[in-house]
Design a protein around this motif. Structure first.
Motif, short mmCIF file in Angstrom:
data_model
loop_
_atom_site.label_atom_id
_atom_site.label_comp_id
_atom_site.label_asym_id
_atom_site.label_seq_id
_atom_site.Cartn_x
_atom_site.Cartn_y
_atom_site.Cartn_z
N ASP A 42 1.12 -1.01 -0.24
CA ASP A 42 -0.03 0.42 0.06
C ASP A 42 0.78 1.26 0.30
OD1 ASP A 42 -2.52 -1.31 0.32
OD2 ASP A 42 -2.81 -1.33 2.16
N ALA A 70 -2.23 3.09 3.06
CA ALA A 70 -3.10 2.39 3.84
C ALA A 70 -4.42 2.09 4.60
CB ALA A 70 -1.65 0.95 4.79
N HIS A 104 -9.31 2.43 -2.56
CA HIS A 104 -9.00 1.50 -1.87
C HIS A 104 -10.40 0.83 -2.39
CE1 HIS A 104 -6.51 2.27 1.17
NE2 HIS A 104 -6.32 4.01 1.54
#
Length: 108
Positions: A42, A70, A104
């Motif tokens: 990430d 993240a 995401h």
């Protein structure tokens, strides 16, 4: 040109309108942000922006490479607010945020 073949990366993009009345708006009405993100960690591996002046894009890319997405946008927002002191800062953050959110959404 960066080699992303050895990593599990994705390319994501986000766009934002530049506020009317700013000098930047006279050149372009939108800012585009492309992020290449390492899905295993990430982390932003590379980035690109649709600025006319290369130095602006190069500076922002240098700020973003290695930043984690993240936990959201906290780290990115802080560094951009502290170090990118130019008109359209909010639009830059919005374009980055849109790219991160798209990442995401698709990762889930």
């Amino acid at each position: 040109m960066a080699d992303h073949a050895g990593k599990k990366t994705v390319l994501t993009a986000g766009f934002a309108q530049i506020p009317k009345g700013t000098s930047l708006y006279e050149v372009s009405t939108m800012i585009g942000c492309v992020l290449i993100i390492d899905m295993d960690h990430d982390v932003i591996c590379d980035a690109s922006f649709t600025f006319v002046m290369d130095k602006t894009s190069e500076f922002l890319v240098a700020l973003l490479i290695g930043k984690s997405v993240a936990g959201g946008m906290q780290e990115i927002t802080q560094v951009v607010q502290e170090r990118f002191l130019a008109p359209g800062q909010g639009a830059v953050l919005q374009a980055i945020r849109a790219a991160v959110e798209r990442y995401h959404e698709k990762k889930m």
